[in-house]
Scaffold this active site. Structure first.
Site, PDB file in Angstrom:
ATOM      1  N   THR A  74     -22.269  27.221 -15.467  1.00  0.00           N
ATOM      2  CA  THR A  74     -22.285  25.867 -14.902  1.00  0.00           C
ATOM      3  C   THR A  74     -23.622  25.572 -14.229  1.00  0.00           C
ATOM      4  O   THR A  74     -23.890  24.433 -13.880  1.00  0.00           O
ATOM      5  CB  THR A  74     -21.147  25.680 -13.867  1.00  0.00           C
ATOM      6  N   GLY A  75     -24.438  26.594 -14.046  1.00  0.00           N
ATOM      7  CA  GLY A  75     -25.747  26.404 -13.415  1.00  0.00           C
ATOM      8  C   GLY A  75     -26.765  25.902 -14.436  1.00  0.00           C
ATOM      9  O   GLY A  75     -26.479  25.805 -15.636  1.00  0.00           O
ATOM     10  N   ALA A 112     -19.022  30.976  -8.408  1.00  0.00           N
ATOM     11  CA  ALA A 112     -17.579  30.733  -8.374  1.00  0.00           C
ATOM     12  C   ALA A 112     -17.231  29.644  -9.368  1.00  0.00           C
ATOM     13  O   ALA A 112     -18.044  28.754  -9.645  1.00  0.00           O
ATOM     14  CB  ALA A 112     -17.122  30.295  -6.988  1.00  0.00           C
ATOM     15  N   SER A 121     -15.096  26.394  -9.425  1.00  0.00           N
ATOM     16  CA  SER A 121     -14.840  25.630  -8.201  1.00  0.00           C
ATOM     17  C   SER A 121     -14.121  24.295  -8.396  1.00  0.00           C
ATOM     18  O   SER A 121     -14.172  23.450  -7.517  1.00  0.00           O
ATOM     19  CB  SER A 121     -16.163  25.396  -7.471  1.00  0.00           C
ATOM     20  N   ASN A 136     -12.748  35.581 -11.873  1.00  0.00           N
ATOM     21  CA  ASN A 136     -14.152  35.288 -11.589  1.00  0.00           C
ATOM     22  C   ASN A 136     -14.453  35.341 -10.081  1.00  0.00           C
ATOM     23  O   ASN A 136     -15.426  35.966  -9.654  1.00  0.00           O
ATOM     24  CB  ASN A 136     -14.489  33.897 -12.130  1.00  0.00           C
ATOM     25  N   SER A 164     -15.127  28.026   1.677  1.00  0.00           N
ATOM     26  CA  SER A 164     -14.798  26.608   1.524  1.00  0.00           C
ATOM     27  C   SER A 164     -13.786  26.164   2.558  1.00  0.00           C
ATOM     28  O   SER A 164     -12.927  26.962   2.985  1.00  0.00           O
ATOM     29  CB  SER A 164     -14.212  26.412   0.120  1.00  0.00           C
ATOM     30  N   TYR A 180      -7.951  28.139  -6.238  1.00  0.00           N
ATOM     31  CA  TYR A 180      -9.354  28.122  -5.814  1.00  0.00           C
ATOM     32  C   TYR A 180      -9.463  28.473  -4.329  1.00  0.00           C
ATOM     33  O   TYR A 180     -10.199  29.389  -3.941  1.00  0.00           O
ATOM     34  CB  TYR A 180      -9.982  26.742  -6.098  1.00  0.00           C
ATOM     35  N   LYS A 234     -10.967  32.032  -2.342  1.00  0.00           N
ATOM     36  CA  LYS A 234     -11.984  32.094  -1.279  1.00  0.00           C
ATOM     37  C   LYS A 234     -11.435  32.855  -0.067  1.00  0.00           C
ATOM     38  O   LYS A 234     -12.132  33.649   0.561  1.00  0.00           O
ATOM     39  CB  LYS A 234     -12.411  30.677  -0.880  1.00  0.00           C
ATOM     40  N   ARG A 276      -4.897  12.394  -6.131  1.00  0.00           N
ATOM     41  CA  ARG A 276      -5.037  13.698  -6.798  1.00  0.00           C
ATOM     42  C   ARG A 276      -4.143  14.708  -6.094  1.00  0.00           C
ATOM     43  O   ARG A 276      -4.091  14.727  -4.860  1.00  0.00           O
ATOM     44  CB  ARG A 276      -6.490  14.187  -6.679  1.00  0.00           C
TER      45      ARG A 276
HETATM   46  N1  UDP Z   1     -12.596  10.976  -5.289  1.00  0.00           N
HETATM   47  C1  UDP Z   1     -12.397   9.738  -5.897  1.00  0.00           C
HETATM   48  N2  UDP Z   1     -12.996   9.509  -7.102  1.00  0.00           N
HETATM   49  C2  UDP Z   1     -13.769  10.437  -7.733  1.00  0.00           C
HETATM   50  C3  UDP Z   1     -13.974  11.691  -7.097  1.00  0.00           C
HETATM   51  C4  UDP Z   1     -13.373  11.927  -5.881  1.00  0.00           C
HETATM   52  O1  UDP Z   1     -11.681   8.874  -5.362  1.00  0.00           O
HETATM   53  O2  UDP Z   1     -14.282  10.169  -8.826  1.00  0.00           O
HETATM   54  C5  UDP Z   1     -11.988  11.227  -3.969  1.00  0.00           C
HETATM   55  C6  UDP Z   1     -11.113  12.472  -3.919  1.00  0.00           C
HETATM   56  O3  UDP Z   1      -9.799  12.149  -4.292  1.00  0.00           O
HETATM   57  C7  UDP Z   1     -11.236  12.877  -2.455  1.00  0.00           C
HETATM   58  C8  UDP Z   1     -12.669  12.465  -2.088  1.00  0.00           C
HETATM   59  O4  UDP Z   1     -13.057  11.505  -3.079  1.00  0.00           O
HETATM   60  O5  UDP Z   1     -10.362  12.110  -1.668  1.00  0.00           O
HETATM   61  C9  UDP Z   1     -13.656  13.618  -2.127  1.00  0.00           C
HETATM   62  O6  UDP Z   1     -13.506  14.309  -3.351  1.00  0.00           O
HETATM   63  P1  UDP Z   1     -14.534  15.402  -3.890  1.00  0.00           P
HETATM   64  O7  UDP Z   1     -14.020  15.863  -5.226  1.00  0.00           O
HETATM   65  O8  UDP Z   1     -15.913  14.844  -3.848  1.00  0.00           O
HETATM   66  O9  UDP Z   1     -14.459  16.569  -2.826  1.00  0.00           O
HETATM   67  P2  UDP Z   1     -13.217  17.423  -2.265  1.00  0.00           P
HETATM   68  O10 UDP Z   1     -12.994  16.901  -0.876  1.00  0.00           O
HETATM   69  O11 UDP Z   1     -12.044  17.215  -3.173  1.00  0.00           O
HETATM   70  O12 UDP Z   1     -13.737  18.817  -2.273  1.00  0.00           O
END
Ligand code: UDP
Length: 323
Positions: free
Chosen positions: A35-36, A74, A76, A91, A116, A140, A144, A280
């Site tokens: 992924t890098g 990782a 992630s 991993n 994290s 995940y 960690k 989500r």
């Molecule tokens: N989020 C969103 N649209 C996107 C990506 C993220 O609404 O395209 C929301 C996600 O549901 C969370 C916040 O933005 O509430 C931060 O998400 P991100 O994946 O950046 O970081 P996380 O806090 O999940 O590690």
């Protein structure tokens, strides 16, 4: 110091390599480039190897004399980890164990670990301190936390000194040096907002009924250059403070998804097209760090706290150099 940066071709890892170089340390990057990005390795030699390949790891440690390892390799993506837990444990846990065993076999006794905020799970307080209960909600997050527990055992048994750095939301870019955030698929909010503004495509907003002021999730965005500086401070800290340590790395301030979108609109002068989506799975409403421990113990002083500046740095990178 001579530092091995495992995962130094990734988003945070490349910024850590840059910071080490700026502080006059010698950097070697080990990365499998899954992924890098090769383009992101600009401050030290790249060894393309996988942390699951114990023979490769052993030869890297035999052929070099490292003072410490900073470990950021990782998988992630939280949602991915719920459908492929074995892959994540292999991993993130076994891979890390391989690195630790090679370090031990070759007498390397200092380890900085990329952990994290996901170790905490659903927060039971508005601001999260390091002693908050650990109830990860995903493989995940569990991976960690398992490593952090392994590190405590490694200190007791072998005297390995370690610092686990619990990242909140890494954001922004050292765009002036041509590095920034690029994942495929991209799941993070700020790059997704900026990509949608560049392309004029709709932006998914996951959930608007959370118990927050505007109904969208609140997160703690920390500039990746500040995150990187904490790794170097952690290395210095371990010189004076043997043992096993953990520090939150966040700004201490929360911004909602809508705050981020409005900021990006302001910074770019473009208007977002929002597409409301279901929440989500496993997204806590609010994740905001207490960074008191990192400030007082490490002397960490995150200097780029302004969300406009953070988003602007990411925007410049997306416009100019995104790989
Ligand atoms: N989020 C969103 N649209 C996107 C990506 C993220 O609404 O395209 C929301 C996600 O549901 C969370 C916040 O933005 O509430 C931060 O998400 P991100 O994946 O950046 O970081 P996380 O806090 O999940 O590690």
């Amino acid at each position: 110091m001579n530092i091995l940066v495992c995962g130094g071709a990734g988003y945070v890892g490349a910024h850590v390599a840059r910071e080490l170089h700026l502080r006059h340390h010698k950097v070697t990057v080990l990365d499998n480039l899954s992924t890098g990005h090769r383009e992101a390795v600009r401050w030290g030699q790249l060894i393309q190897a996988d942390i699951l390949d114990t023979n490769a790891l052993d030869s890297v440690f035999r052929e070099n004399t490292f003072d410490a390892v900073i470990h950021l390799c990782a998988r992630s993506i939280v949602s991915d980890s719920t459908t492929d837990p074995y892959g994540y444990y292999l991993n993130n846990v076994q891979g890390t164990l391989n690195v630790l065993r090679s370090m031990r076999a070759n007498g390397v006794g200092k380890f900085v670990f990329s952990s994290s905020a996901a170790v905490y799970g659903q927060p039971i307080s508005d601001v999260i301190h390091e002693d908050h209960p650990k109830n990860p909600l995903s493989p995940y997050g569990s991976s960690k936390w398992m490593v952090e527990q392994m590190l405590a055992d490694a200190w007791s048994a072998y005297g390995l000194s370690s610092a686990s750095l619990r990242y909140f939301n890494a954001a922004g870019a050292a765009h002036q040096d041509g590095i920034g955030e690029s994942h495929d698929p991209e799941t993070h909010l700020i790059p997704n907002v900026l990509r949608s503004l560049l392309a004029g495509t709709p932006l998914n907003v996951f959930g608007n009924g959370y118990p927050t002021p505007d109904g969208t999730c609140v997160r703690d965005y920390v500039h990746v250059e500040d995150l990187a500086s904490a790794h170097v401070l952690a290395l210095n800290y371990l010189d004076q403070n043997q043992g096993t340590h953990a520090f939150n790395l966040g700004s201490g301030t929360g911004f909602s998804v809508m705050d981020v979108i409005r900021t990006a609109e302001r910074v770019t002068g473009r208007q977002a097209r929002i597409s409301p989506r279901e929440p989500r799975a496993g997204d806590p409403a609010r994740l905001v760090a207490s960074n008191l421990l990192a400030r007082t113990r490490l002397g960490w002083n995150p200097s780029q706290q302004d969300l406009d500046e953070i988003v602007l740095s990411a925007w410049r990178w997306h416009q100019d150099t995104a790989y």
